[in-house]
Design a protein around this motif. Sequence first.
Motif, mmCIF file in Angstrom:
data_model
loop_
_atom_site.group_PDB
_atom_site.id
_atom_site.type_symbol
_atom_site.label_atom_id
_atom_site.label_comp_id
_atom_site.label_asym_id
_atom_site.label_seq_id
_atom_site.Cartn_x
_atom_site.Cartn_y
_atom_site.Cartn_z
ATOM 1 N N UNK A 22 0.873 -1.169 0.000
ATOM 2 C CA UNK A 22 0.000 0.000 0.000
ATOM 3 C C UNK A 22 0.917 1.229 0.000
ATOM 4 N N UNK A 23 0.356 2.385 0.225
ATOM 5 C CA UNK A 23 1.127 3.628 0.179
ATOM 6 C C UNK A 23 2.131 3.722 1.324
ATOM 7 N N UNK A 24 3.070 4.630 1.178
ATOM 8 C CA UNK A 24 4.056 4.950 2.223
ATOM 9 C C UNK A 24 4.818 3.734 2.732
ATOM 10 N N UNK A 25 5.199 2.851 1.820
ATOM 11 C CA UNK A 25 6.068 1.708 2.116
ATOM 12 C C UNK A 25 5.413 0.625 2.974
ATOM 13 N N UNK A 26 4.084 0.606 3.046
ATOM 14 C CA UNK A 26 3.402 -0.476 3.755
ATOM 15 C C UNK A 26 3.593 -1.769 2.976
ATOM 16 N N UNK A 27 3.946 -2.831 3.689
ATOM 17 C CA UNK A 27 4.046 -4.153 3.069
ATOM 18 C C UNK A 27 3.663 -5.212 4.095
ATOM 19 N N UNK A 28 2.833 -6.139 3.666
ATOM 20 C CA UNK A 28 2.415 -7.261 4.495
ATOM 21 C C UNK A 28 2.686 -8.526 3.696
ATOM 22 N N UNK A 29 3.442 -9.444 4.281
ATOM 23 C CA UNK A 29 3.726 -10.724 3.634
ATOM 24 C C UNK A 29 3.024 -11.817 4.422
ATOM 25 N N UNK A 30 2.139 -12.523 3.735
ATOM 26 C CA UNK A 30 1.368 -13.601 4.334
ATOM 27 C C UNK A 30 1.960 -14.918 3.847
ATOM 28 N N UNK A 31 2.511 -15.681 4.770
ATOM 29 C CA UNK A 31 3.237 -16.908 4.441
ATOM 30 C C UNK A 31 2.299 -18.117 4.427
ATOM 31 N N UNK A 32 2.667 -19.169 3.671
ATOM 32 C CA UNK A 32 1.803 -20.350 3.560
ATOM 33 C C UNK A 32 1.501 -21.035 4.897
ATOM 34 N N UNK A 33 2.400 -20.902 5.871
ATOM 35 C CA UNK A 33 2.198 -21.578 7.158
ATOM 36 C C UNK A 33 1.349 -20.774 8.137
ATOM 37 N N UNK A 34 0.768 -19.664 7.685
ATOM 38 C CA UNK A 34 -0.077 -18.854 8.558
ATOM 39 C C UNK A 34 0.671 -17.770 9.312
ATOM 40 N N UNK A 35 1.968 -17.670 9.100
ATOM 41 C CA UNK A 35 2.762 -16.601 9.717
ATOM 42 C C UNK A 35 2.692 -15.360 8.831
ATOM 43 N N UNK A 36 3.046 -14.208 9.412
ATOM 44 C CA UNK A 36 2.983 -12.952 8.662
ATOM 45 C C UNK A 36 4.133 -12.042 9.069
ATOM 46 N N UNK A 37 4.592 -11.249 8.113
ATOM 47 C CA UNK A 37 5.584 -10.203 8.353
ATOM 48 C C UNK A 37 4.910 -8.890 7.964
ATOM 49 N N UNK A 53 1.992 3.492 13.010
ATOM 50 C CA UNK A 53 2.184 2.451 11.988
ATOM 51 C C UNK A 53 3.001 1.349 12.644
ATOM 52 N N UNK A 54 2.599 0.112 12.457
ATOM 53 C CA UNK A 54 3.233 -1.006 13.150
ATOM 54 C C UNK A 54 4.034 -1.895 12.208
ATOM 55 N N UNK A 55 5.116 -2.432 12.759
ATOM 56 C CA UNK A 55 5.935 -3.421 12.055
ATOM 57 C C UNK A 55 6.218 -4.558 13.021
ATOM 58 N N UNK A 56 6.327 -5.762 12.477
ATOM 59 C CA UNK A 56 6.640 -6.920 13.307
ATOM 60 C C UNK A 56 6.193 -8.199 12.637
ATOM 61 N N UNK A 57 5.955 -9.203 13.458
ATOM 62 C CA UNK A 57 5.539 -10.506 12.945
ATOM 63 C C UNK A 57 4.235 -10.912 13.608
ATOM 64 N N UNK A 58 3.574 -11.859 12.975
ATOM 65 C CA UNK A 58 2.310 -12.313 13.524
ATOM 66 C C UNK A 58 1.767 -13.501 12.775
ATOM 67 N N UNK A 59 0.438 -13.603 12.795
ATOM 68 C CA UNK A 59 -0.253 -14.731 12.190
ATOM 69 C C UNK A 59 -1.453 -14.221 11.404
ATOM 70 N N UNK A 60 -1.860 -15.028 10.430
ATOM 71 C CA UNK A 60 -3.043 -14.670 9.645
ATOM 72 C C UNK A 60 -3.887 -15.905 9.390
ATOM 73 N N UNK A 61 -5.180 -15.653 9.105
ATOM 74 C CA UNK A 61 -6.074 -16.740 8.733
ATOM 75 C C UNK A 61 -7.148 -16.207 7.798
ATOM 76 N N UNK A 62 -7.589 -17.082 6.922
ATOM 77 C CA UNK A 62 -8.748 -16.815 6.066
ATOM 78 C C UNK A 62 -9.939 -17.389 6.816
#
Length: 145
Positions: A22-37, A53-62
């Motif tokens: 997204x704008x202003x260098x936002x980037x979210x990487x959603x990994x196949x194992x459910x982890x996120x950067x 604005x936050x940066x770090x690691x986490x988890x995601x789910x559909x």
Amino acid sequence: MYDEVPAVQDARRAEIVGSWVCTDRTEVTLLPDGKAVISLLDGQEFDFDDRWRLSGTGEWELTNERAGWNDGQHVRLTLTARTSSAARTPDPAERLDPSTGQEPAPETYTWTFELQRDDKKQLMLYFFFGDPDSRSTYVLERKQP
């Protein structure tokens, strides 16, 4: 009151895995194992107004759970380990009231992304920012190679 957004019911995890920007260098990487950067992702709804604005690691789910503002599937993204935070530069037209004070950036945070398909049937992830009734959208698009 609002335009109908067709509910996405057929999204697959494989369509969501990858990097989204997204704008202003936002980037979210959603990994196949459910982890996120997560890098420089703003808060949603009224939290956006605090400009952190936050940066770090986490988890995601559909998920098919009833969540967010629209029917259909959603992506739930949770920051579990914040590595840094930053403040978004105010828009030149934005009036800042120094007496209101801003909330500090949280250590953990959960976003609920709405899903929509564009004219080419490609997924877009988005959430509402500011007052949800304004329907202002923060759209993440798949990062191009």
